[in-house]
Design a protein around this motif. Structure first.
Motif, PDB file in Angstrom:
ATOM      1  N   GLY A  65      15.763  -1.925  -3.837  1.00 52.45           N
ATOM      2  CA  GLY A  65      15.596  -0.737  -3.629  1.00 52.45           C
ATOM      3  C   GLY A  65      14.124  -0.027  -3.545  1.00 52.45           C
ATOM      4  O   GLY A  65      13.824   1.252  -3.562  1.00 52.45           O
ATOM      5  N   LEU A  66      13.355  -1.065  -3.554  1.00 51.44           N
ATOM      6  CA  LEU A  66      12.030  -0.678  -3.359  1.00 51.44           C
ATOM      7  C   LEU A  66      11.344  -0.496  -1.768  1.00 51.44           C
ATOM      8  O   LEU A  66      10.069  -0.053  -1.833  1.00 51.44           O
ATOM      9  CB  LEU A  66      10.839  -1.829  -4.130  1.00 51.44           C
ATOM     10  N   GLY A  67      12.289  -0.785  -1.078  1.00 50.99           N
ATOM     11  CA  GLY A  67      11.731  -0.351   0.494  1.00 50.99           C
ATOM     12  C   GLY A  67      11.387  -1.447   1.182  1.00 50.99           C
ATOM     13  O   GLY A  67      10.830  -1.512   2.418  1.00 50.99           O
ATOM     14  N   LYS A  68      12.091  -2.669   1.168  1.00 46.19           N
ATOM     15  CA  LYS A  68      11.904  -3.999   1.785  1.00 46.19           C
ATOM     16  C   LYS A  68      12.661  -3.764   3.592  1.00 46.19           C
ATOM     17  O   LYS A  68      11.921  -3.935   4.203  1.00 46.19           O
ATOM     18  CB  LYS A  68      12.543  -4.992   1.167  1.00 46.19           C
ATOM     19  N   THR A  69      13.685  -3.327   3.276  1.00 41.97           N
ATOM     20  CA  THR A  69      14.476  -3.077   4.555  1.00 41.97           C
ATOM     21  C   THR A  69      13.654  -1.919   5.182  1.00 41.97           C
ATOM     22  O   THR A  69      13.422  -1.994   6.404  1.00 41.97           O
ATOM     23  CB  THR A  69      15.912  -2.510   4.339  1.00 41.97           C
ATOM     24  N   THR A  70      13.238  -0.900   4.842  1.00 37.34           N
ATOM     25  CA  THR A  70      12.488   0.257   5.349  1.00 37.34           C
ATOM     26  C   THR A  70      11.390  -0.313   5.891  1.00 37.34           C
ATOM     27  O   THR A  70      10.821   0.044   7.199  1.00 37.34           O
ATOM     28  CB  THR A  70      12.373   1.240   4.136  1.00 37.34           C
ATOM     29  N   LEU A  71      10.471  -1.169   5.319  1.00 37.78           N
ATOM     30  CA  LEU A  71       9.156  -1.789   5.957  1.00 37.78           C
ATOM     31  C   LEU A  71       9.540  -2.644   7.144  1.00 37.78           C
ATOM     32  O   LEU A  71       9.015  -2.348   8.141  1.00 37.78           O
ATOM     33  CB  LEU A  71       8.764  -2.671   4.864  1.00 37.78           C
ATOM     34  N   ALA A  72      10.790  -3.296   7.059  1.00 40.69           N
ATOM     35  CA  ALA A  72      11.267  -4.161   8.185  1.00 40.69           C
ATOM     36  C   ALA A  72      11.372  -3.022   9.374  1.00 40.69           C
ATOM     37  O   ALA A  72      11.084  -3.441  10.738  1.00 40.69           O
ATOM     38  CB  ALA A  72      12.553  -4.978   8.102  1.00 40.69           C
ATOM     39  N   HIS A  73      12.088  -1.917   9.173  1.00 39.97           N
ATOM     40  CA  HIS A  73      12.425  -0.941  10.398  1.00 39.97           C
ATOM     41  C   HIS A  73      10.872  -0.619  10.899  1.00 39.97           C
ATOM     42  O   HIS A  73      10.815  -0.206  11.997  1.00 39.97           O
ATOM     43  CB  HIS A  73      13.383   0.053   9.747  1.00 39.97           C
ATOM     44  N   LEU A  74       9.958  -0.164  10.035  1.00 38.72           N
ATOM     45  CA  LEU A  74       8.624   0.333  10.277  1.00 38.72           C
ATOM     46  C   LEU A  74       8.007  -0.700  11.188  1.00 38.72           C
ATOM     47  O   LEU A  74       7.166  -0.458  12.200  1.00 38.72           O
ATOM     48  CB  LEU A  74       7.875   0.954   9.203  1.00 38.72           C
ATOM     49  N   ILE A  75       7.990  -1.820  10.744  1.00 40.29           N
ATOM     50  CA  ILE A  75       7.552  -3.060  11.491  1.00 40.29           C
ATOM     51  C   ILE A  75       7.696  -3.045  12.923  1.00 40.29           C
ATOM     52  O   ILE A  75       7.162  -3.425  13.911  1.00 40.29           O
ATOM     53  CB  ILE A  75       7.488  -4.495  10.727  1.00 40.29           C
ATOM     54  N   THR A  76       9.161  -2.919  12.924  1.00 40.90           N
ATOM     55  CA  THR A  76      10.006  -3.048  14.374  1.00 40.90           C
ATOM     56  C   THR A  76       9.401  -2.076  15.234  1.00 40.90           C
ATOM     57  O   THR A  76       9.253  -2.286  16.262  1.00 40.90           O
ATOM     58  CB  THR A  76      11.432  -3.084  13.826  1.00 40.90           C
ATOM     59  N   LYS A  77       9.464  -0.800  14.582  1.00 41.45           N
ATOM     60  CA  LYS A  77       9.049   0.249  15.358  1.00 41.45           C
ATOM     61  C   LYS A  77       7.501   0.231  16.009  1.00 41.45           C
ATOM     62  O   LYS A  77       7.295   0.411  17.058  1.00 41.45           O
ATOM     63  CB  LYS A  77       9.168   1.595  14.489  1.00 41.45           C
TER      64      LYS A  77
END
Ligand code: ADE
Length: 341
Positions: A65-77
């Motif tokens: 819940g700390l935002g690992k998946t969110t970081l993966a999305h931002l990196i991809t973008k």
């Protein structure tokens, strides 16, 4: 793994997925906190861009819940590519991973969540894929078996785990772009995340309200957003404004206390105290007594209880600290007096 925390959270909720997706930050400026990770990733990605090569593989770890998946999305973008998302438990056979790898398009980001649950035999085909961008396929059996090497398109693996200690050393060493540990968020950072979420969800609330939720969010954005939505439901149904008072009532109904502990957290503390004299006690015994999964206790509950100093892990097992006794309203026994954090 159950990442639904607090455990009062329903597994499925109509419209939940789209709401959660709506709350996911779309840009680096919207991604609050984790300044060191953001800066390291900025350098990794802009250096790769400057040299025109694929960014190297990255491992993200930390509690759920700390935002690992969110970081993966931002990196991809940031790279301007597509994200192919899978998870350790979803990859059941060597063939599954081989098929994922060979179907990547040049420049793709492959996201493997819960990589610690990837089977060791399957993990081994990742080594040459990460190191040399090739896939070694064994054709045939016995003496006639031979290896064929397939060249893979350039790709970046972003792997996420809540259990870095379960990754083998060879796998860990292949994340040449870096291994980053996500930290718990400050109350102020969580309040900022909530302010943004409230704006997106059209919720009216003030800073005091956000701070009240932040204090009970286990320093975790996913939990904070969950509590915001539940408190808003409570306020709407009871036709009340989303005030501090209403938030307190809503969260009391969810059995979440002033520091964000849920019933399972408190049960862990009282079990160690009542059944095991305050510890030390092994994870297996706690899990068996509570009829909870060991992994859930270890990955979801313990990290936060340790973070706020209510339990400690010693070589002989888990121990409740004096603050742990005090929090659930027990007198601190002499044996726990030295366990001040
Ligand atoms: N959701 C998950 N992690 C977040 C973060 N760091 N900032 C804003 N929203 C988030």
């Amino acid at each position: 793994m159950n990442t639904n925390i607090p455990n009062t959270q329903p597994k499925k909720e109509t419209g939940m997925r789209s709401l959660d997706q709506a709350l996911r930050p779309e840009s680096w400026t919207e991604y609050i906190g984790q300044p060191t990770i953001k800066e390291n990733l900025r350098i990794l990605l802009s250096a790769a861009k400057g040299r025109g090569h694929q960014p190297e593989h990255v491992l993200l770890y930390g509690p759920p819940g700390l935002g690992k998946t969110t970081l993966a999305h931002l990196i991809t973008k940031e790279i301007g590519s597509s994200l192919r998302a899978t998870s350790g438990p979803a990859i059941e056979r060597v063939g599954d991973l081989a098929s994922i790898l060979t179907n990547l398009s040049p420049g793709d980001v492959l996201f493997i969540d819960e990589i610690h649950r990837l089977n060791r035999n399957i993990e081994e085909i990742l080594y040459p894929a990460l190191e040399a961008g090739v896939l070694d396929i064994i054709i045939g059996k016995g003496p006639a078996a031979r290896t064929v090497q397939l060249e893979l398109p350039p790709f970046t693996l972003i792997a996420a785990t809540t259990r870095i200690s379960m990754l083998s050393a060879p796998l860990r060493s292949r994340f040449s772009g870096g291994t980053f540990r996500l930290a718990y968020y400050s109350h102020e950072e969580i309040a900022e995340i909530l302010r943004r979420s409230a704006r997106i969800l059209n919720i009216e609330a003030d800073q005091d309200a956000f701070m009240e939720i932040a204090r009970r969010s286990r320093a975790t954005p996913r939990t904070a957003n969950y509590l915001l939505k539940r408190a808003r439901d409570f306020a709407d149904v009871n036709q009340e404004p989303l005030s501090v008072k209403t938030i307190k009532k809503a969260l009391a109904l969810l059995e979440i206390d002033e520091i964000g502990l849920n019933q399972t957290d408190r049960d862990i503390l009282s079990t160690i105290i009542d059944k095991f004299h305050g510890g030390p006690v092994g994870l297996k015994s706690i899990a068996a007594t509570l009829s909870e999964e060991e992994a859930t206790i270890e990955e979801v509950h313990e990290p936060y209880l340790m973070q706020i100093g209510l339990i400690e892990r010693t070589p002989r097992g888990r121990v409740v600290t004096s603050q742990g006794y005090t929090h659930i309203g027990y007198d601190v026994p002499e044996s726990a007096q030295g366990k001040l954090v």
